[in-house]
Scaffold this motif. Structure first.
Motif, short mmCIF file in Angstrom:
data_model
loop_
_atom_site.label_atom_id
_atom_site.label_comp_id
_atom_site.label_asym_id
_atom_site.label_seq_id
_atom_site.Cartn_x
_atom_site.Cartn_y
_atom_site.Cartn_z
N ALA A 1 0.83 -1.21 0.00
CA ALA A 1 0.00 0.00 0.00
C ALA A 1 0.87 1.26 0.00
O ALA A 1 0.60 2.21 -0.74
CB ALA A 1 -0.93 0.00 1.20
N LEU B 1 0.83 3.98 -3.01
CA LEU B 1 0.44 5.36 -2.72
C LEU B 1 1.58 6.34 -2.97
O LEU B 1 1.35 7.48 -3.36
CB LEU B 1 -0.06 5.47 -1.29
CG LEU B 1 -1.36 4.73 -1.00
CD1 LEU B 1 -1.63 4.69 0.49
CD2 LEU B 1 -2.51 5.36 -1.74
N MET C 1 -4.05 8.75 -6.06
CA MET C 1 -4.84 7.77 -5.32
C MET C 1 -4.90 8.05 -3.82
O MET C 1 -5.72 7.48 -3.12
CB MET C 1 -4.22 6.38 -5.49
CG MET C 1 -4.98 5.49 -6.43
SD MET C 1 -4.17 3.90 -6.51
CE MET C 1 -4.98 3.06 -5.20
N ARG C 2 -4.02 8.91 -3.34
CA ARG C 2 -3.89 9.10 -1.89
C ARG C 2 -5.20 9.53 -1.23
O ARG C 2 -5.52 9.08 -0.15
CB ARG C 2 -2.80 10.11 -1.59
CG ARG C 2 -1.43 9.57 -1.90
CD ARG C 2 -0.36 10.56 -1.55
NE ARG C 2 0.92 10.09 -2.04
CZ ARG C 2 2.02 10.80 -2.00
NH1 ARG C 2 2.01 12.02 -1.49
NH2 ARG C 2 3.14 10.31 -2.47
N THR D 1 -8.11 8.75 -1.89
CA THR D 1 -9.08 7.65 -1.80
C THR D 1 -8.69 6.64 -0.72
O THR D 1 -9.48 5.77 -0.40
CB THR D 1 -9.20 6.91 -3.14
OG1 THR D 1 -7.95 6.29 -3.46
CG2 THR D 1 -9.62 7.85 -4.25
N ALA D 2 -7.50 6.76 -0.18
CA ALA D 2 -6.99 5.76 0.76
C ALA D 2 -6.95 6.26 2.20
O ALA D 2 -6.26 5.68 3.03
CB ALA D 2 -5.59 5.34 0.32
N LEU E 1 -7.15 4.01 5.30
CA LEU E 1 -6.00 3.25 5.79
C LEU E 1 -5.39 3.85 7.05
O LEU E 1 -4.65 3.16 7.75
CB LEU E 1 -4.92 3.17 4.70
CG LEU E 1 -5.21 2.28 3.51
CD1 LEU E 1 -4.10 2.39 2.47
CD2 LEU E 1 -5.36 0.84 3.96
N LEU F 1 0.54 9.12 3.36
CA LEU F 1 -0.79 9.75 3.35
C LEU F 1 -0.78 11.18 3.90
O LEU F 1 -1.75 11.91 3.71
CB LEU F 1 -1.79 8.90 4.12
CG LEU F 1 -2.20 7.60 3.44
CD1 LEU F 1 -3.06 6.76 4.37
CD2 LEU F 1 -2.93 7.87 2.14
#
Length: 123
Positions: free
Chosen positions: A10, A14, A20-21, A23-24, A27, A55
């Motif tokens: 992951a 990322l 994409m960050r 959307t994560a 996590l 993130l």
């Protein structure tokens, strides 16, 4: 521990795909939970801290402040600080945890207060 491989994957994904960050953000809570569930496991702690670091940093991250707020409100500072205390000789882990604390604390005084409450910064 299979969690370690998942967290590493992951973090790598990322790190290379900033789009994409945002959307994560879910996590954050999961990485913190892994850190709390497996204290003292260097590889898992480092992988989870890596996810949190990815993130909470990056110029292209469109939800950077939201990630900081989510991390602060979920009290993810607590397992980060505990990992730093438990594994003081792990340079990579220390660097990642300090990076997360710095990246989140710069957004607001509320986040700094959360860091103090978690023991990251002496009062």
């Amino acid at each position: 521990i299979p969690f370690t491989s998942i967290l590493r994957a992951a973090a790598i994904l990322l790190e290379h795909d900033e789009g994409m960050r945002h959307t994560a953000l879910g996590l954050i809570k999961r990485a913190a939970a892994c850190m709390q569930a497996f204290p003292g496991h260097t590889k898992l702690q480092t992988a989870a801290a890596s996810v949190l670091h990815v993130l909470t940093c990056g110029a292209g991250h469109i939800a950077l402040e939201e990630a900081g707020a989510k991390l602060s409100k979920s009290m993810a500072f607590v397992p980060l600080c505990q990992a730093m205390r438990d594994l003081p000789c792990q340079g990579d882990l220390q660097r990642l945890c300090c990076g997360v604390l710095f990246n989140v604390a710069k957004f607001s005084n509320e986040h700094k207060t959360s860091g103090v409450k978690a023991g990251a910064i002496p009062a």
